[in-house]
Design a protein around this motif. Structure first.
Motif, mmCIF file in Angstrom:
data_model
loop_
_atom_site.group_PDB
_atom_site.id
_atom_site.type_symbol
_atom_site.label_atom_id
_atom_site.label_comp_id
_atom_site.label_asym_id
_atom_site.label_seq_id
_atom_site.Cartn_x
_atom_site.Cartn_y
_atom_site.Cartn_z
ATOM 1 N N VAL A 73 0.853 -1.191 0.000
ATOM 2 C CA VAL A 73 0.000 0.000 0.000
ATOM 3 C C VAL A 73 0.887 1.240 0.000
ATOM 4 O O VAL A 73 1.823 1.347 0.805
ATOM 5 C CB VAL A 73 -0.920 0.029 1.241
ATOM 6 C CG1 VAL A 73 -1.830 1.255 1.201
ATOM 7 C CG2 VAL A 73 -1.744 -1.248 1.332
ATOM 8 N N PHE A 74 0.585 2.181 -0.887
ATOM 9 C CA PHE A 74 1.360 3.414 -0.997
ATOM 10 C C PHE A 74 0.437 4.606 -0.774
ATOM 11 O O PHE A 74 -0.568 4.772 -1.470
ATOM 12 C CB PHE A 74 2.035 3.497 -2.370
ATOM 13 C CG PHE A 74 3.060 2.416 -2.578
ATOM 14 C CD1 PHE A 74 4.382 2.617 -2.210
ATOM 15 C CD2 PHE A 74 2.690 1.187 -3.110
ATOM 16 C CE1 PHE A 74 5.324 1.606 -2.378
ATOM 17 C CE2 PHE A 74 3.623 0.172 -3.287
ATOM 18 C CZ PHE A 74 4.941 0.382 -2.917
ATOM 19 N N GLU A 75 0.798 5.429 0.212
ATOM 20 C CA GLU A 75 -0.026 6.565 0.626
ATOM 21 C C GLU A 75 0.754 7.859 0.451
ATOM 22 O O GLU A 75 1.912 7.961 0.869
ATOM 23 C CB GLU A 75 -0.438 6.379 2.091
ATOM 24 C CG GLU A 75 -1.050 7.592 2.765
ATOM 25 C CD GLU A 75 -2.291 8.119 2.059
ATOM 26 O OE1 GLU A 75 -2.351 9.357 1.854
ATOM 27 O OE2 GLU A 75 -3.175 7.312 1.708
ATOM 28 N N ARG A 76 0.123 8.859 -0.150
ATOM 29 C CA ARG A 76 0.810 10.117 -0.426
ATOM 30 C C ARG A 76 1.090 10.924 0.841
ATOM 31 O O ARG A 76 2.051 11.692 0.899
ATOM 32 C CB ARG A 76 -0.014 10.968 -1.388
ATOM 33 C CG ARG A 76 -1.342 11.413 -0.822
ATOM 34 C CD ARG A 76 -2.150 12.205 -1.821
ATOM 35 N NE ARG A 76 -3.427 12.606 -1.264
ATOM 36 C CZ ARG A 76 -4.329 13.304 -1.926
ATOM 37 N NH1 ARG A 76 -4.085 13.688 -3.165
ATOM 38 N NH2 ARG A 76 -5.468 13.633 -1.361
ATOM 39 N N ASP A 77 0.235 10.812 1.883
ATOM 40 C CA ASP A 77 0.444 11.560 3.119
ATOM 41 C C ASP A 77 1.731 11.115 3.812
ATOM 42 O O ASP A 77 2.171 9.973 3.671
ATOM 43 C CB ASP A 77 -0.729 11.367 4.080
ATOM 44 C CG ASP A 77 -1.998 12.062 3.608
ATOM 45 O OD1 ASP A 77 -1.897 12.901 2.694
ATOM 46 O OD2 ASP A 77 -3.077 11.755 4.142
ATOM 47 N N ALA A 78 2.291 12.029 4.608
ATOM 48 C CA ALA A 78 3.549 11.736 5.293
ATOM 49 C C ALA A 78 3.379 10.683 6.383
ATOM 50 O O ALA A 78 4.317 9.952 6.706
ATOM 51 C CB ALA A 78 4.130 13.020 5.893
ATOM 52 N N ASN A 79 2.185 10.611 6.971
ATOM 53 C CA ASN A 79 1.893 9.597 7.985
ATOM 54 C C ASN A 79 0.377 9.447 8.082
ATOM 55 O O ASN A 79 -0.375 10.160 7.410
ATOM 56 C CB ASN A 79 2.502 9.970 9.347
ATOM 57 C CG ASN A 79 2.078 11.357 9.807
ATOM 58 O OD1 ASN A 79 0.897 11.610 10.030
ATOM 59 N ND2 ASN A 79 3.038 12.276 9.919
ATOM 60 N N GLY A 122 4.342 8.959 2.319
ATOM 61 C CA GLY A 122 5.106 9.931 1.542
ATOM 62 C C GLY A 122 5.338 9.455 0.121
ATOM 63 O O GLY A 122 6.318 9.839 -0.521
ATOM 64 N N ALA A 123 4.427 8.615 -0.384
ATOM 65 C CA ALA A 123 4.581 8.005 -1.704
ATOM 66 C C ALA A 123 3.457 8.500 -2.604
ATOM 67 O O ALA A 123 2.369 7.906 -2.649
ATOM 68 C CB ALA A 123 4.560 6.489 -1.594
#
Length: 403
Positions: A28-34, A132-133
């Protein structure tokens, strides 16, 4: 099979839990930093679709944790006048157009704190969830999929799933013909500590799934309770789980919603307002109402108010693709007038998960599974988009849905 999920929202995480539980290789890749990088909202209403999806996806102990931290409200959507006097109380399955849950004998309703639910869905995914992705684009061919991220990461897999919300980068490439429309409705969200809510709201506002008051302008004050049966910070330990959820307190979620013209002529300027300024705007919007209602946003928690612009997907025919698909708001974003968006995203996750398990077991080809999933998902998903728009037009003065 290596599966790449873009977006660590509720739908994407539910799918990741289901796939991991079944021994599949998922990232899973999430744009948010955390996980807590930006406000995600407060109360969510879950119906039988959402609850059963979570049950099917989570390990047994995590589902018990979910139940321990979910509010069991009375199953009504309640309408009040501007003096907070009762006008009508709808059974919520009638209001939300989920009577089929009653017919199937599965009707159930919970109010959940979005942040707590997301924490539960993230449990056990630390080794496969990357922050962060932010996806830039992907390349797909018959051999597989390659995802390119803005930070330079390049990830290869067999399947890419866009669970990245209404602004989905995956959708813009996968289905450039898909359009969002401005619904013409806006809202200010906030929350009121339970002890303060009891001072300004009738008891049924603390008891029912959701309660709304409206005026002749179709300006709405809506409230819904979150009362934890067990405090999140101690619930996991009571089940013997090596996990600590963030501390939370009981509250009533609050929304002031209506036509965008009520909120000013420029969304850009409203977005710049602080929480305190938005709270004051909410108070002023209700200033012509009797004091019983106009005092409600004034009782809200300082720092809890934020602004949203309500958009809606426009239903369309999704062309098939052999190794890229979409779920949740990335494909069928809807206005919140029926309270069904999270439920439909969770339903997507389990439907897609079941199809992918069939592929992993060698019972179906991936291209056929994706086609079957998308055929069913777009049918029910866009039906709910239409129903949400119809209710939003009736209650909020939302613009009719463009077909």
């Amino acid at each position: 099979m290596t599966i790449i999920i873009i977006g660590a929202g509720i739908g994407g995480l539910c799918l990741a839990q289901m796939l991991k539980k079944n021994g599949m290789n998922v990232q899973v890749f999430e744009r948010d930093a955390n996980a807590s990088d930006r406000p995600q909202g407060y109360r969510l209403h879950l119906d039988a679709d959402g609850i059963s999806a979570i049950k099917e996806s989570l390990p047994e102990k995590l589902f018990e944790l979910f139940e321990l931290t979910s509010t069991n409200p009375l199953a009504y959507t309640t309408i009040l006048d501007t003096a907070l006097k009762l006008k009508r109380r709808f059974p919520i399955d009638e209001y939300s157009k989920t009577e089929h849950h009653i017919e199937r004998g599965v009707a159930r309703h919970l109010n959940v704190n979005r942040a707590t639910l997301r924490e539960i869905l993230l449990t056990g995914l630390d080794d496969i969830c990357y922050y962060g992705a932010k996806l830039d684009h992907y390349e797909a061919d018959e051999k597989g999929i390659t995802a390119f991220f803005e930070d330079g990461r390049i990830i290869k897999g067999d399947l890419l799933i866009g669970a990245d919300g209404a602004g989905s980068v995956v959708r813009k490439q996968r289905a450039p013909e898909a359009k969002l429309m401005d619904s013409g409705a806006r809202a200010i969200y906030g929350r009121i500590k339970l002890e303060d809510a009891r001072k300004v709201l009738p008891q049924l506002c603390i008891a029912d799934v959701f309660t709304a008051a409206s005026d002749a302008r179709k300006l709405i004050l809506g409230v819904g309770p979150i009362i934890f049966p067990v405090r999140p910070e101690s619930a996991a330990q009571s089940l013997g789980l090596d996990r600590t959820l963030n501390e939370q307190h009981d509250y009533v979620g609050c929304i002031i919603s209506g036509r965008k013209e009520f909120f000013g002529s420029d969304d850009t300027e409203v977005r710049k307002k602080t929480s305190d300024e938005l709270q004051q705007m909410a108070i002023e919007l209700l200033s012509d109402w009797p004091s019983e209602a106009s005092s409600v946003p004034a009782a809200g928690e300082k720092g809890s108010f934020f602004y949203i612009e309500m958009n809606s997907s426009i239903p369309f025919d999704l062309k098939p693709h052999h190794n890229v698909t979409l779920l949740g708001d990335a494909i069928h974003n809807m206005t919140p007038s029926l309270g069904r968006g999270a439920n439909v995203a969770l339903k997507d996750a389990v439907l897609l998960g079941k199809e992918l398990i069939e592929v992993a077991l060698g019972k179906k080809e991936l291209v056929n599974s994706l086609a079957d999933y998308e055929r069913e998902m777009t049918e029910y998903g866009f039906n709910v988009v239409r129903h949400s728009a119809e209710m939003g037009t009736k209650l909020l003065g939302q613009d009719p849905l463009t077909e």
